[in-house]
Design a protein around this motif. Sequence first.
Motif, PDB file in Angstrom:
ATOM      1  N   VAL B  90      27.354  59.348  23.515  1.00 52.95           N
ATOM      2  CA  VAL B  90      26.918  58.529  24.793  1.00 52.95           C
ATOM      3  C   VAL B  90      25.477  58.134  24.608  1.00 52.95           C
ATOM      4  CG1 VAL B  90      26.616  58.587  27.180  1.00 52.95           C
ATOM      5  CG2 VAL B  90      28.946  59.393  26.399  1.00 52.95           C
ATOM      6  N   ASN B  91      24.707  59.093  24.345  1.00 52.67           N
ATOM      7  CA  ASN B  91      23.300  58.697  24.341  1.00 52.67           C
ATOM      8  C   ASN B  91      22.691  57.873  23.191  1.00 52.67           C
ATOM      9  OD1 ASN B  91      22.843  60.353  26.616  1.00 52.67           O
ATOM     10  ND2 ASN B  91      21.846  62.023  25.547  1.00 52.67           N
ATOM     11  N   ARG B 130      34.224  61.906  31.911  1.00 51.97           N
ATOM     12  CA  ARG B 130      34.348  61.479  33.002  1.00 51.97           C
ATOM     13  C   ARG B 130      33.037  61.029  33.929  1.00 51.97           C
ATOM     14  NH1 ARG B 130      38.784  64.833  33.530  1.00 51.97           N
ATOM     15  NH2 ARG B 130      37.642  66.563  34.194  1.00 51.97           N
ATOM     16  N   GLU B 131      31.880  62.078  33.738  1.00 51.60           N
ATOM     17  CA  GLU B 131      30.843  61.754  34.375  1.00 51.60           C
ATOM     18  C   GLU B 131      30.026  60.671  33.680  1.00 51.60           C
ATOM     19  OE1 GLU B 131      29.831  66.641  35.376  1.00 51.60           O
ATOM     20  OE2 GLU B 131      28.715  65.769  33.760  1.00 51.60           O
ATOM     21  N   ALA B 132      30.163  60.538  32.461  1.00 53.35           N
ATOM     22  CA  ALA B 132      29.470  59.202  31.815  1.00 53.35           C
ATOM     23  C   ALA B 132      30.379  58.047  31.727  1.00 53.35           C
ATOM     24  CB  ALA B 132      29.466  59.644  30.043  1.00 53.35           C
ATOM     25  N   GLY B 133      31.495  58.068  32.344  1.00 52.04           N
ATOM     26  CA  GLY B 133      32.347  56.916  32.450  1.00 52.04           C
ATOM     27  C   GLY B 133      32.949  56.439  31.136  1.00 52.04           C
ATOM     28  N   VAL B 134      33.045  57.296  30.085  1.00 49.84           N
ATOM     29  CA  VAL B 134      33.750  56.830  28.937  1.00 49.84           C
ATOM     30  C   VAL B 134      35.094  57.479  28.854  1.00 49.84           C
ATOM     31  CG1 VAL B 134      31.648  56.691  27.911  1.00 49.84           C
ATOM     32  CG2 VAL B 134      32.836  58.684  27.748  1.00 49.84           C
ATOM     33  N   GLY B 158      31.213  56.626  19.144  1.00 48.96           N
ATOM     34  CA  GLY B 158      31.526  55.666  20.406  1.00 48.96           C
ATOM     35  C   GLY B 158      31.254  54.425  20.288  1.00 48.96           C
ATOM     36  N   VAL B 159      31.686  53.756  21.394  1.00 47.26           N
ATOM     37  CA  VAL B 159      31.547  52.249  21.179  1.00 47.26           C
ATOM     38  C   VAL B 159      31.181  51.711  22.597  1.00 47.26           C
ATOM     39  CG1 VAL B 159      32.979  49.962  21.210  1.00 47.26           C
ATOM     40  CG2 VAL B 159      33.427  51.704  19.267  1.00 47.26           C
ATOM     41  N   SER B 209      21.041  69.347  27.560  1.00 48.01           N
ATOM     42  CA  SER B 209      22.321  68.496  27.214  1.00 48.01           C
ATOM     43  C   SER B 209      22.853  67.710  28.304  1.00 48.01           C
ATOM     44  CB  SER B 209      23.376  69.296  26.610  1.00 48.01           C
ATOM     45  OG  SER B 209      24.466  68.598  26.119  1.00 48.01           O
ATOM     46  N   ALA B 210      22.700  66.272  28.461  1.00 51.57           N
ATOM     47  CA  ALA B 210      23.265  65.448  29.294  1.00 51.57           C
ATOM     48  C   ALA B 210      23.432  64.039  28.662  1.00 51.57           C
ATOM     49  CB  ALA B 210      22.144  65.409  30.460  1.00 51.57           C
ATOM     50  N   SER B 211      24.243  63.387  29.663  1.00 53.51           N
ATOM     51  CA  SER B 211      24.401  61.802  29.172  1.00 53.51           C
ATOM     52  C   SER B 211      23.403  61.088  29.987  1.00 53.51           C
ATOM     53  CB  SER B 211      25.900  61.187  29.618  1.00 53.51           C
ATOM     54  OG  SER B 211      26.885  61.846  28.819  1.00 53.51           O
TER      55      SER B 211
END
Lengths: 348, 348
Positions: B90-91, B130-134, B158-159, B209-211
């Motif tokens: 995600v990052n 879910r938290e990152a919306g992916v 990731g896209v 560690s986090a998005s």
Amino acid sequence: MNKRNPFGAKLNFNTGVVEMIHGAGGKASSQLIDQLFVAAFDNDMLNEHSDQAKITLPEGQVVMATDSHVITPLFFSGGNIGSLAIHGTVNDVSMSGATPLYVSAGFILEEGYPLKDLKLIVESMAEAAREAGVAVVAGDTKVVEKGKADGVFINTTGVGVITNGVDLSVNKIQPGDKVLISGSMGDHGVCIMSKRANIGFESNLESDSASLNWLVSDMLSQVPGIKYMRDPTRGGVSAILNEIAYQCGVGIRLEEDQLPIKEAVRSGCELLGLDPLYVANEGKLIAFCPAEFADQLVDTMRQHPLGKDAAIIGEVIEDENGFVQLQTSFGGSRVVDWINGEQLPRIC
Amino acid sequence: MNKRNPFGAKLNFNTGVVEMIHGAGGKASSQLIDQLFVAAFDNDMLNEHSDQAKITLPEGQVVMATDSHVITPLFFSGGNIGSLAIHGTVNDVSMSGATPLYVSAGFILEEGYPLKDLKLIVESMAEAAREAGVAVVAGDTKVVEKGKADGVFINTTGVGVITNGVDLSVNKIQPGDKVLISGSMGDHGVCIMSKRANIGFESNLESDSASLNWLVSDMLSQVPGIKYMRDPTRGGVSAILNEIAYQCGVGIRLEEDQLPIKEAVRSGCELLGLDPLYVANEGKLIAFCPAEFADQLVDTMRQHPLGKDAAIIGEVIEDENGFVQLQTSFGGSRVVDWINGEQLPRIC
């Protein structure tokens, strides 16, 4: 310009090996990326040294597929893990009717693996990508301690686009449809297993590992009515037909006489105690189409080098229990069940 | 309907372990996919059981990034390899200014790994997604023999799409620009290393560690002029600043006084013989912007929980040799060179 060049030292591709430092994100990582990956996959997007690639997609339905490859041995007759990693993902994207365009490559390397062999793998990968017309635009390399992996693992993820409005779906399959295969069954699996068992079939049997996207584009542009395609990799033809029959609530009846099997595969299977219906392929596809288009489809497939042994191997029948049956050469019939044991571990 | 159900048998998530058969492409593979992956990542695309996912992208520049994760230990304070695998990719997508949308997940599992732990990992992954919306839309599972991998390796690709016309590029960086960081340095690396060395820092230090995608979208929508962003993972802040300085033919001067470092990280680094500038982060970003926007940018970052310790840590200077320098608290100056040794293997 008089800039310092932190990548000055050349990697030794004769006697060098993968070291932990190649995965540490510093100077050695950059050397490996520059001198091996960027050199082989040569394209502007990789050259940017960014953590992500900007890609351009044509109009259409976007498709994404991923596959990790853990095959052993890493080199086999007809390819290696590098070419296989491209073929596998190109095919997964292509089976939807999409044109595969971009691929990412994630390497997990075992400390001590020879750089010479890694170079061969990466160069095969680059060649396979060129042949399939896909660009390797994003990559990642991790290194784990000796004994914590098995040489080289490669993940490839592919992105493609369905540009022609094709809409293949397993849900379109219905009784009366014909089942086609693009060529002989089991070549990849028997090639790998015979090499592993060291029984010497490699000499006259190659893996069928290949990218099917050009064959697919011929099929879709020349024959109407194709309903669904799938490549019978792990678990072979049996696994995917069982999955499809189960999903659709239909039966599938195969004609044993029509199954294309090479003599070397047949005898290899006998020796190894395998059934070609359960053995992996890496350059074959199964297609479903209405009966009226089946002859045209098989003719079209046969005009392509990768489809020259294409055959109509069976048809979809009514059976709410979702069984796959084989009509044997002697007129009998047997159920081709789901694979139960671990017939062929690490085949891709 | 009275269909047979080949996936009837329930996996035992209490005492069961990963077996070779779970990677063979047959019934057991389908059970694992259905009862673990599809159940956790619940979405229509995965439910289709296809070898590829059809994804819908908004208008804009498409971005793709890949990362394989081989971290050890698999579980750590603040996360595990599952959440990390989502955050990392995600990052990587977000740093381009793109909104991350879809992720593929490729698992390489070691025979004998407990299904209970695998379930925890997959569920963390699903929660992080879910938290990152992916959406995790495509997956693959391979199993290798005991001793041929190290528990679990995960590749994520990731896209995302840059929908707002943002055009970040390393080539825009020029002398006078300010360098910002979104928070304290080295939390992830010290957390992992102290757990590995079993020196008990875990209790008061969590991985970061986090998005970062929501922080990034705040930054880009509220502050003009941001030129480039990058997340300082492997090799830490030093590695990415050296790479950037080298690519752009500029120097970077950091102010030691301004570097946000937690007390636990500072003492952990002293004990372990590490320099926080070289230690990995998994929830931090470095941003470059013109001096005139730097205050506004740091204020904006501080309003987001993941940017509350954001700081302006240095500036870009003229230096065709591309050196990164540290202005020390005592008024001296030292070069922050590329990492040379394998300071922190398998940190992500």
